[in-house]
Design an enzyme around this catalytic site. Sequence first.
Site, PDB file in Angstrom:
ATOM      1  N   GLU A   5     -31.235  -0.841  11.905  1.00  0.00           N
ATOM      2  CA  GLU A   5     -30.854  -0.654  10.498  1.00  0.00           C
ATOM      3  C   GLU A   5     -31.770  -1.419   9.523  1.00  0.00           C
ATOM      4  OE1 GLU A   5     -26.689  -1.585  10.578  1.00  0.00           O
ATOM      5  OE2 GLU A   5     -26.240   0.235  11.709  1.00  0.00           O
TER       6      GLU A   5
ATOM      7  N   ASP B 233     -27.344   7.328   9.144  1.00  0.00           N
ATOM      8  CA  ASP B 233     -26.835   5.960   9.183  1.00  0.00           C
ATOM      9  C   ASP B 233     -25.391   6.075   9.655  1.00  0.00           C
ATOM     10  OD1 ASP B 233     -25.704   3.512   8.677  1.00  0.00           O
ATOM     11  OD2 ASP B 233     -26.110   3.504   6.511  1.00  0.00           O
TER      12      ASP B 233
ATOM     13  N   LYS C 131     -16.969   2.105  15.682  1.00  0.00           N
ATOM     14  CA  LYS C 131     -18.324   1.644  16.019  1.00  0.00           C
ATOM     15  C   LYS C 131     -18.252   0.323  16.798  1.00  0.00           C
ATOM     16  CE  LYS C 131     -22.759   0.606  13.775  1.00  0.00           C
ATOM     17  NZ  LYS C 131     -23.537   0.790  12.536  1.00  0.00           N
TER      18      LYS C 131
ATOM     19  N   ASP D  81     -28.787  -7.675   5.532  1.00  0.00           N
ATOM     20  CA  ASP D  81     -27.936  -6.485   5.627  1.00  0.00           C
ATOM     21  C   ASP D  81     -26.514  -6.877   6.008  1.00  0.00           C
ATOM     22  OD1 ASP D  81     -26.645  -4.146   6.336  1.00  0.00           O
ATOM     23  OD2 ASP D  81     -28.275  -3.357   7.549  1.00  0.00           O
TER      24      ASP D  81
END
Length: 576
Positions: free
Chosen positions: A145, A6, A68, A168
């Site tokens: 994800e 992850d 990211k 999420d």
Amino acid sequence: MIIGIDLGTTNSLVAVWKDGKSQLVPNGLGETLTPSCVSLDADGSILVGKAARERLQTHPERTAAVFKRYMGSDKKVRLGEREFRAEELSAFVLKSLKADAEAFLGKAVTEAVITVPAYFSDAQRKATRTAGLLAGLTVDRLLNEPSAAALAYGMHQLDSESRFLVFDLGGGTFDVSILELFEGVMEVRASAGDNFLGGEDVTNAIVDLFFQRNTLSSSLRNNAMFMQRLGASAEAAKRSLSTGQQATVQIQLDGNDLSMEIDEEALDKLCAPLLKRMREPVERALRDTNIRANELDSIVLAGGATRMPVIKRLVTLMFGRFPTSDINPDEVVAMGAAVQAGLKMKDAALEEVVMTDVAPYSLGIEVSIKLADGKDAIGHFSPVIERNSAVPVSRVKRYFPMDARQRVVELRIYQGESRLVKDNIPLGKLDVNLPAGNDIDSKGVDVRFTYDVNGLLEVRATLVESKDSQVLVIQGNPGMLSDAEVAQRFAELEKIKMHPRDTMEMRTLLARADRIYQQVRGDLRNWLGQQIAEFEAVLETQNPRHISAAKTRFSEVLASIESDSHLHSDFDPQPN
Ligand code: AMP
């Protein structure tokens, strides 16, 4: 051996499929969360994780976080005298996780399943795979994800038919997915989200409130070290409000103590505009699947920010029931990635499960539309693949040029849901040569879009009449590295040493001590300087027994200074 990773905005985790189950892998500090931070040490080696995170405050010009967000762009981040792209910074994090997994498993790791937000664009997905390659990892499979979270839970519910929604909320991204499990097949029916919404926004809102309450000048925002510390204090306050009712944000400025009390109610108020933005993607996912909220069997929480009570309350209100959070929301994605890695290694226990995914956004080309009065309306979007189509998917649509005399058509490729291409995201452009002559019927072009399980898009145009399939290359992806560039950067990164894993704990302690040294003043500061020098001297003796004793003592010293002076030992980075 394949591992599951992850690769998060704030933290990254690695897990492996071992002894028939997902297992989280501890890093060199014995922790499962590795901050996604990278710092260039004075000796030219790379520090990853907590030590790097400590250095965000002491050496902001040599340290990077939240990269990211730049995946898929050509933005470069400077660390000291060197510059790195987001793929390269991510590669350092991956290298560090790979080393952790190798230490845990006692064997070499060559391949990884890496998770990405469902809403990641084609360029961002490609950048993620490149990061893997740069770290010496083959990445055959990228996994969304939310799909990973569902996979982690799905394993417990194989016999039953069920539908679930994954909510999420991570540090920087929000994803909603609706998944269906039926006879061992798990299908992602829809996903929606927001690439710029997450727990960091809550921390930033606390920082803004601090500026307001203390009437601070906005020019202070240029002071990187002050902002890092304030961010750290706001982050700690936010976290303590997940369990308590009151917290203090505190920071020193030019020798003065500035502080702000914040309670649950104030935090809820700050979150209100963010909560509003969470509704739309949820509604869109439900609408796309034609599923009503009460038809969902469970709501799964993922992402560290879902630990906030205000988020849990929102979810409970939205769906009229309590969400499922049996698995730690910080860990569920990595656990699912390891399930997928296990699947890939064809572990017998998992052979039953099949995963399907969807294209999270519509993909198409720019077209002109003929209006009733004969005029052309330009800049319209014509989707070839509709959002939430199950992948892999290949769709073809026929197009004709506007003008029979045309010799070339420019196919401009976009992703998005807007009617006009100017509001969508450009992905590239292909030039298609048309046959000579003025016969429009001979000039039809079949445009085929193929979107694979990794979210990679191929566009191919074939002339209808001649059946000539022109080989077309997508142009105009400035953010993308070519194969040759990847190979070159791989060789360059190989030359950069990673800080050795076995001394990471000491290095992290020293980075923490440096940070505290900069935060305290006067006698305490002098005394701490002495302690650091003595600890360094013990490290140089290389005597394991002395080092171990000194480490324990030194950790206690740091902990006691932090608890006495309201410093925060744990914090997350904030974007610059
Ligand atoms: P993730 O990307 O899943 O690691 O989520 C990171 C985000 O979760 C960050 O914005 C953290 O501030 C937030 N977070 C982690 N733990 C907590 C907590 N106990 N309370 C509130 N937010 C948290």
